[in-house]
Scaffold this active site. Structure first.
Site, PDB file in Angstrom:
ATOM      1  N   LYS A 156     -22.816   2.909  -2.703  1.00  0.00           N
ATOM      2  CA  LYS A 156     -23.356   4.193  -3.166  1.00  0.00           C
ATOM      3  C   LYS A 156     -22.495   4.647  -4.348  1.00  0.00           C
ATOM      4  O   LYS A 156     -21.424   4.071  -4.576  1.00  0.00           O
ATOM      5  CB  LYS A 156     -23.362   5.218  -2.045  1.00  0.00           C
ATOM      6  CG  LYS A 156     -21.986   5.625  -1.560  1.00  0.00           C
ATOM      7  CD  LYS A 156     -22.116   6.745  -0.553  1.00  0.00           C
ATOM      8  CE  LYS A 156     -20.775   7.334  -0.238  1.00  0.00           C
ATOM      9  NZ  LYS A 156     -20.854   8.457   0.651  1.00  0.00           N
ATOM     10  N   ARG A 163     -18.484  -2.888   0.631  1.00  0.00           N
ATOM     11  CA  ARG A 163     -18.694  -3.407   1.987  1.00  0.00           C
ATOM     12  C   ARG A 163     -20.140  -3.166   2.436  1.00  0.00           C
ATOM     13  O   ARG A 163     -20.647  -2.057   2.340  1.00  0.00           O
ATOM     14  CB  ARG A 163     -17.714  -2.760   2.965  1.00  0.00           C
ATOM     15  CG  ARG A 163     -16.315  -3.352   2.846  1.00  0.00           C
ATOM     16  CD  ARG A 163     -15.343  -2.635   3.727  1.00  0.00           C
ATOM     17  NE  ARG A 163     -15.054  -1.288   3.240  1.00  0.00           N
ATOM     18  CZ  ARG A 163     -14.250  -0.425   3.874  1.00  0.00           C
ATOM     19  NH1 ARG A 163     -13.692  -0.762   5.003  1.00  0.00           N
ATOM     20  NH2 ARG A 163     -14.019   0.760   3.358  1.00  0.00           N
ATOM     21  N   GLU A 215     -17.606   8.779   1.894  1.00  0.00           N
ATOM     22  CA  GLU A 215     -16.934   8.230   0.716  1.00  0.00           C
ATOM     23  C   GLU A 215     -17.573   8.843  -0.526  1.00  0.00           C
ATOM     24  O   GLU A 215     -18.774   9.115  -0.543  1.00  0.00           O
ATOM     25  CB  GLU A 215     -17.066   6.711   0.676  1.00  0.00           C
ATOM     26  CG  GLU A 215     -16.246   6.049   1.746  1.00  0.00           C
ATOM     27  CD  GLU A 215     -16.201   4.539   1.612  1.00  0.00           C
ATOM     28  OE1 GLU A 215     -16.372   4.003   0.505  1.00  0.00           O
ATOM     29  OE2 GLU A 215     -15.995   3.890   2.648  1.00  0.00           O
ATOM     30  N   LYS A 269     -19.739  11.159  17.369  1.00  0.00           N
ATOM     31  CA  LYS A 269     -19.507  10.434  16.112  1.00  0.00           C
ATOM     32  C   LYS A 269     -20.518   9.285  15.936  1.00  0.00           C
ATOM     33  O   LYS A 269     -21.183   9.167  14.909  1.00  0.00           O
ATOM     34  CB  LYS A 269     -18.068   9.903  16.101  1.00  0.00           C
ATOM     35  CG  LYS A 269     -17.756   8.939  14.987  1.00  0.00           C
ATOM     36  CD  LYS A 269     -17.811   9.597  13.640  1.00  0.00           C
ATOM     37  CE  LYS A 269     -17.774   8.556  12.541  1.00  0.00           C
ATOM     38  NZ  LYS A 269     -17.613   9.087  11.224  1.00  0.00           N
ATOM     39  N   ASN A 320     -23.813   9.081  13.108  1.00  0.00           N
ATOM     40  CA  ASN A 320     -24.018   8.019  12.121  1.00  0.00           C
ATOM     41  C   ASN A 320     -25.301   7.236  12.406  1.00  0.00           C
ATOM     42  O   ASN A 320     -26.055   6.897  11.497  1.00  0.00           O
ATOM     43  CB  ASN A 320     -22.815   7.070  12.102  1.00  0.00           C
ATOM     44  CG  ASN A 320     -21.730   7.561  11.152  1.00  0.00           C
ATOM     45  OD1 ASN A 320     -21.866   8.631  10.557  1.00  0.00           O
ATOM     46  ND2 ASN A 320     -20.663   6.808  11.014  1.00  0.00           N
ATOM     47  N   CYS A 379     -19.388   2.113   7.478  1.00  0.00           N
ATOM     48  CA  CYS A 379     -19.615   2.918   8.681  1.00  0.00           C
ATOM     49  C   CYS A 379     -20.960   2.677   9.343  1.00  0.00           C
ATOM     50  O   CYS A 379     -21.014   2.233  10.490  1.00  0.00           O
ATOM     51  CB  CYS A 379     -19.452   4.388   8.327  1.00  0.00           C
ATOM     52  SG  CYS A 379     -17.863   4.716   7.568  1.00  0.00           S
ATOM     53  N   LYS A 432       0.832  -1.200   0.000  1.00  0.00           N
ATOM     54  CA  LYS A 432       0.000   0.000   0.000  1.00  0.00           C
ATOM     55  C   LYS A 432       0.874   1.261   0.000  1.00  0.00           C
ATOM     56  O   LYS A 432       0.647   2.205  -0.744  1.00  0.00           O
ATOM     57  CB  LYS A 432      -0.820  -0.021   1.300  1.00  0.00           C
ATOM     58  CG  LYS A 432      -2.277   0.295   1.163  1.00  0.00           C
ATOM     59  CD  LYS A 432      -2.862   0.375   2.546  1.00  0.00           C
ATOM     60  CE  LYS A 432      -4.034  -0.530   2.729  1.00  0.00           C
ATOM     61  NZ  LYS A 432      -4.654  -0.396   4.058  1.00  0.00           N
ATOM     62  N   ALA A 451     -35.635   7.056   0.257  1.00  0.00           N
ATOM     63  CA  ALA A 451     -35.927   5.631   0.462  1.00  0.00           C
ATOM     64  C   ALA A 451     -35.215   4.814  -0.619  1.00  0.00           C
ATOM     65  O   ALA A 451     -34.942   5.296  -1.711  1.00  0.00           O
ATOM     66  CB  ALA A 451     -37.431   5.406   0.400  1.00  0.00           C
ATOM     67  N   GLY A 452     -34.920   3.570  -0.305  1.00  0.00           N
ATOM     68  CA  GLY A 452     -34.249   2.709  -1.278  1.00  0.00           C
ATOM     69  C   GLY A 452     -34.122   1.302  -0.726  1.00  0.00           C
ATOM     70  O   GLY A 452     -34.873   0.905   0.163  1.00  0.00           O
TER      71      GLY A 452
HETATM   72  C1  UGA Z   1     -21.111   8.001   6.520  1.00  0.00           C
HETATM   73  C2  UGA Z   1     -21.495   9.399   7.067  1.00  0.00           C
HETATM   74  O1  UGA Z   1     -22.403  10.037   6.183  1.00  0.00           O
HETATM   75  C3  UGA Z   1     -20.241  10.272   7.234  1.00  0.00           C
HETATM   76  O2  UGA Z   1     -20.594  11.503   7.834  1.00  0.00           O
HETATM   77  C4  UGA Z   1     -19.240   9.512   8.135  1.00  0.00           C
HETATM   78  O3  UGA Z   1     -18.030  10.249   8.283  1.00  0.00           O
HETATM   79  C5  UGA Z   1     -18.921   8.162   7.538  1.00  0.00           C
HETATM   80  O4  UGA Z   1     -20.148   7.410   7.403  1.00  0.00           O
HETATM   81  C6  UGA Z   1     -17.975   7.465   8.456  1.00  0.00           C
HETATM   82  O5  UGA Z   1     -18.355   7.171   9.606  1.00  0.00           O
HETATM   83  O6  UGA Z   1     -16.787   7.302   8.112  1.00  0.00           O
HETATM   84  P1  UGA Z   1     -20.541   7.011   4.108  1.00  0.00           P
HETATM   85  O7  UGA Z   1     -20.631   5.669   4.763  1.00  0.00           O
HETATM   86  O8  UGA Z   1     -19.381   7.320   3.240  1.00  0.00           O
HETATM   87  O9  UGA Z   1     -20.581   8.172   5.220  1.00  0.00           O
HETATM   88  O10 UGA Z   1     -21.827   7.163   3.189  1.00  0.00           O
HETATM   89  P2  UGA Z   1     -23.213   7.957   3.213  1.00  0.00           P
HETATM   90  O11 UGA Z   1     -23.216   8.972   2.144  1.00  0.00           O
HETATM   91  O12 UGA Z   1     -23.551   8.425   4.561  1.00  0.00           O
HETATM   92  O13 UGA Z   1     -24.218   6.800   2.775  1.00  0.00           O
HETATM   93  C7  UGA Z   1     -24.371   5.621   3.566  1.00  0.00           C
HETATM   94  C8  UGA Z   1     -25.433   4.735   2.985  1.00  0.00           C
HETATM   95  O14 UGA Z   1     -26.721   5.304   3.165  1.00  0.00           O
HETATM   96  C9  UGA Z   1     -25.307   4.468   1.478  1.00  0.00           C
HETATM   97  O15 UGA Z   1     -25.532   3.107   1.214  1.00  0.00           O
HETATM   98  C10 UGA Z   1     -26.381   5.337   0.859  1.00  0.00           C
HETATM   99  O16 UGA Z   1     -26.856   4.834  -0.354  1.00  0.00           O
HETATM  100  C11 UGA Z   1     -27.456   5.265   1.941  1.00  0.00           C
HETATM  101  N1  UGA Z   1     -28.407   6.391   1.913  1.00  0.00           N
HETATM  102  C12 UGA Z   1     -27.983   7.663   2.141  1.00  0.00           C
HETATM  103  C13 UGA Z   1     -29.757   6.137   1.682  1.00  0.00           C
HETATM  104  O17 UGA Z   1     -30.166   4.979   1.474  1.00  0.00           O
HETATM  105  N2  UGA Z   1     -30.646   7.178   1.686  1.00  0.00           N
HETATM  106  C14 UGA Z   1     -30.242   8.457   1.921  1.00  0.00           C
HETATM  107  O18 UGA Z   1     -31.116   9.375   1.928  1.00  0.00           O
HETATM  108  C15 UGA Z   1     -28.884   8.703   2.138  1.00  0.00           C
END
Ligand code: UGA
Length: 430
Positions: free
Chosen positions: A320, A327, A155, A204, A208, A260, A35, A252-253
């Site tokens: 996403k 993961r 991410e 934190k 989440n 995370c 890495k 919704a989805g």
């Molecule tokens: C999440 C948090 O949003 C960050 O603030 C945090 O820093 C991060 O975890 C972490 O703890 O490191 P992340 O996992 O990258 O970030 O992704 P998100 O954008 O939060 O999405 C998480 C999941 O929720 C995805 O599968 C997304 O598709 C889903 N999602 C999100 C929905 O199904 N509906 C929504 O309205 C929003």
């Protein structure tokens, strides 16, 4: 101040690059030599828009470097960010073995004052353990401070989030540590919360878990909207314009995934159990999330009957868009259910791929969308990559055996799909 970032995973690499961009000299340390070699050559081993360009910029200007030499790295840097992974134990609680390892290394190797900042997501109370581990490992007594500085970046939007955060949380019992961290972030404009380490750690997890709760709430409500003929997207808009609710994270989805939300919600539930408290709401949040893909699958069964030997196209593997991370991806949960129903599964993702794992040997990974869709009896859209929204759906319909679309992200226009001649099923939207 020279910064050392220990752990060049997703958060560590981004943190290192962002601090270099903020003008600090940064070193990234990892035990994984492969890495580190890759990063030294300016190559990111994960997909994240915009990050590789900055990595190369700062490598060229010698603003940052990478190493596996922990002795030199710890001795030459006074500020140390811990960004190592905190995987889950079988019961969902956080495994702190990597945190323990690096803090013991710091204790043994340190040769003068160090500020040790935990960025990894860790259970409430970890900071106290970090202090104890460093003290126990010290061969000779040297002063040090510790702090918790949780990361909130997403991410796919890492750079944007890290450079323009909504807030910076500093949890420390030391004024010196707090002042040093404020200096590190001095060119970032956002509110700064200064609090105790335990509160920072809880902020934190609570953030989440709350976002996951919003999603599961909307997902469960979407199941009810479906038989009632109500459009969950309009419901979300109508709710979200209330500033007390907010528009974000109401989509919704087929469920949330990633490294995370699933891990952090489980860790919080386990932490509560250890304290003889049950987090009933969060337990249901997990339940809804783990069953959401099954709800969409039941809609496919209603439409197609037995799914055995039916060709099913899956568009999107990543949890996403704008990441290659699979993961805990709901797409993978869906694929596993389809395997057990003996469907013929064809998958396509513009960036992510399935692990080379015998579990998925019956799955056909396609080089493009056309290959996945050709002759399909149904299509599931699992990741809202923008390229999927720009597909010529009329042309695709001609290629399918049966024009059935199950939109797990509610991103396609239901009316347009029906006009073309598709059977369209979204999640609380059709
Ligand atoms: C999440 C948090 O949003 C960050 O603030 C945090 O820093 C991060 O975890 C972490 O703890 O490191 P992340 O996992 O990258 O970030 O992704 P998100 O954008 O939060 O999405 C998480 C999941 O929720 C995805 O599968 C997304 O598709 C889903 N999602 C999100 C929905 O199904 N509906 C929504 O309205 C929003």
């Amino acid at each position: 101040m020279n910064i050392l970032v220990i752990g060049t995973g997703y958060v560590g690499t981004t943190t290192a690059i962002v601090f270099a961009e903020l003008g600090w000299h940064v070193t990234g340390l990892d035990t994984d030599a492969q890495k580190i070699d890759q990063l030294k050559q300016g190559k990111l081993y994960f997909y994240e828009p915009g990050l590789e360009e900055l990595l190369n910029k700062h490598l060229q200007s010698h603003q940052m470097g990478f190493t596996t030499d922990k002795v030199k790295a710890i001795q030459e840097n006074d500020v140390i960010f811990i960004c190592v992974g905190t995987p889950s134990h079988a019961d969902g609680s956080a495994d702190l073995k990597y945190i323990k390892q690096v803090t013991e290394d710091i204790g043994q190797i340190m040769n003068g004052y160090k500020l040790v900042i935990t960025k990894s997501t860790v259970p409430v109370g970890t900071q106290e353990q970090v202090v104890a581990w460093i003290q126990a490992a010290q061969l000779k007594s040297h002063p040090f401070d510790t702090a918790s500085n949780p990361e909130f970046l997403r991410e796919g939007k890492a750079l944007q989030d890290a450079m323009n955060p909504d807030r910076i949380v500093i949890g420390s019992n030391s004024d010196r540590a707090t002042n040093m961290i404020q200096t590190l972030y001095q060119s970032v404009k956002c509110p700064i919360i200064v609090t105790t380490p335990k509160t920072a750690e809880m902020i934190k997890y609570a953030s989440n878990a709350f976002l996951a709760t919003k999603i599961s709430y909307m997902n469960e409500l979407a199941r009810l909207c479906d038989p009632l003929g109500v459009n969950i997207k309009e419901v979300a808009e109508g709710m979200g314009l209330d500033p007390r609710i907010g528009l974000s994270f109401l989509q919704a989805g087929i469920g949330y995934g990633g490294s995370c939300f699933p891990k952090d919600v489980s860790a919080l539930i386990q932490a509560a159990k250890t304290n003889h408290i049950e987090l009933h709401v969060l337990e249901k949040v997990v339940y809804v999330n783990q069953t959401q893909h099954l709800w969409l699958l039941s809609k496919a069964r209603e439409r197609l009957g037995d799914l055995a030997n039916k060709k099913i196209a899956i568009l999107g593997l990543a949890f996403k868009p704008d990441t290659d991370d699979i993961r805990e991806s709901p797409s993978i949960r869906l694929i596993e259910s389809l395997i057990s129903e003996k469907a013929d599964v064809y998958v396509y993702d513009p960036v992510a791929s399935l692990p080379a794992n015998s579990h998925f040997k019956s799955i056909k990974c396609c080089k493009d969308m056309d290959e996945a869709i050709d002759g399909a009896d149904a299509l599931f859209l699992c990741t809202e990559w923008s390229v999927f929204e720009r597909i010529d759906w009329a042309e695709m319909k001609a290629a399918m055996n049966q024009p059935n679309i199950f939109d797990g992200r509610n991103v396609l226009d239901a009316g347009k799909m029906k006009d073309i001649g598709y059977f369209y099923q979204g999640v609380g939207y059709s």
